[in-house]
Design an enzyme around this catalytic site. Structure first.
Site, PDB file in Angstrom:
ATOM      1  CD  GLU A  72      -2.964   1.139   2.291  1.00 17.27           C
ATOM      2  OE1 GLU A  72      -3.771   2.073   2.365  1.00 17.27           O
ATOM      3  OE2 GLU A  72      -3.016   0.139   3.033  1.00 17.27           O
ATOM      4  CE  LYS A  88      -9.672  -0.263   5.602  1.00 18.64           C
ATOM      5  NZ  LYS A  88      -8.332  -0.814   5.641  1.00 18.64           N
TER       6      LYS A  88
END
Length: 271
Positions: A72, A88
């Site tokens: 990420e 997410k």
């Protein structure tokens, strides 16, 4: 934290959501070993081989190490652009190619995962407005599906043109800590994290990265990372997931175990 404690705490957080205290919170648990002796660089190379990711990194400060296989990006600056890519939404990979494609499609169309993702996208948009030229915040990609060796991830991309009067460090301060690891609204979610989690996070869910001479930068989110204190012989890693009202405590626990799998395999070594 044993399974029973984890399930009970997730349900406690869902009650806070039902009461309207928060919409979403990222809840994490720690795995640790005391009296651990490892070769940090070797472990990092093994982790990176098992789980190659675009924001992995090896970081050493005195006797403290971060061995990161992070997928990420927290925030980067390229010229006048600021870019954030919150993750997410997670689904496990399959060795069967047809099944793997079906899992990927199911993740893309999963309304619960989309709801989690869009809440954080809204939070990131809000955070970026503090550093942006007015009217330039935009979502470049919503619900993109990206595949890694262990998991498929739902990743969105949000960007803006940075206010030229700001120092680059201020842009980081305006968005830190990242929404994907806290929740929405951010401050109340952080208070509940402080009350509910059994371990302090330390550098976990923080960020590390670099600045170049022109003032551009790129910082990751410290997830899927092994932390090692050589002096205290303390080794740990944490995993977590987003809790919304639609969350099933059991499914969240299984997702944590999936996220932990590469680190556990790396530390166990070849049998």
């Amino acid at each position: 934290m044993d399974r029973k404690t984890y399930l009970s705490k997730v349900n406690e957080l869902r009650e806070h959501i039902a009461r309207g205290d928060i919409y979403e919170v990222n809840f994490c648990q720690e795995f640790f070993a005391e009296n651990a002796a490892i070769n940090p660089y070797e472990v990092y190379l093994n982790l990176n081989k098992l789980s190659p990711t675009p924001f992995s990194g090896f970081f050493k400060l005195h006797g403290k190490y971060i061995l990161s296989a992070s997928p990420e990006r927290f925030l980067c600056k390229r010229g006048e652009q600021l870019i954030s890519q919150p993750i997410k939404g997670t689904a496990k990979r399959s060795h069967n190619q047809i099944e793997d494609e079906l899992i990927k499609t199911a993740l893309k169309n999963n309304l619960k995962e989309q709801a989690e993702n869009v809440m954080i996208v809204d939070l990131v948009r809000n955070d970026l407005t503090k550093s942006a030229i007015r009217g330039t915040v935009k979502v470049n990609e919503l619900f993109g599906i990206y595949s890694f060796p262990q998991v498929h991830q739902m990743i969105s991309t949000v960007s803006c043109r940075m206010n030229p009067e700001l120092h680059p460090v201020e842009a980081i301060a305006n968005t830190f800590p990242m929404g994907s690891m806290t929740g929405a609204p951010k401050v109340r979610a952080m208070e509940l994290i402080e009350e509910t989690e059994c371990s302090r996070r330390g550098i976990y869910s923080g960020a590390f990265g670099y600045f170049d001479p022109e003032g551009d930068f790129d910082f990751n989110v410290v997830i899927r990372s092994i932390l090692y204190n050589e002096e205290k012989k303390y080794l740990s890693f944490q995993v977590g997931g987003a809790i919304t009202f639609a969350s099933s405590a059991e499914a969240e626990y299984e997702e944590c175990m999936l996220k932990a799998s590469a680190m556990i395999k790396t530390l166990k070594g070849p049998h």
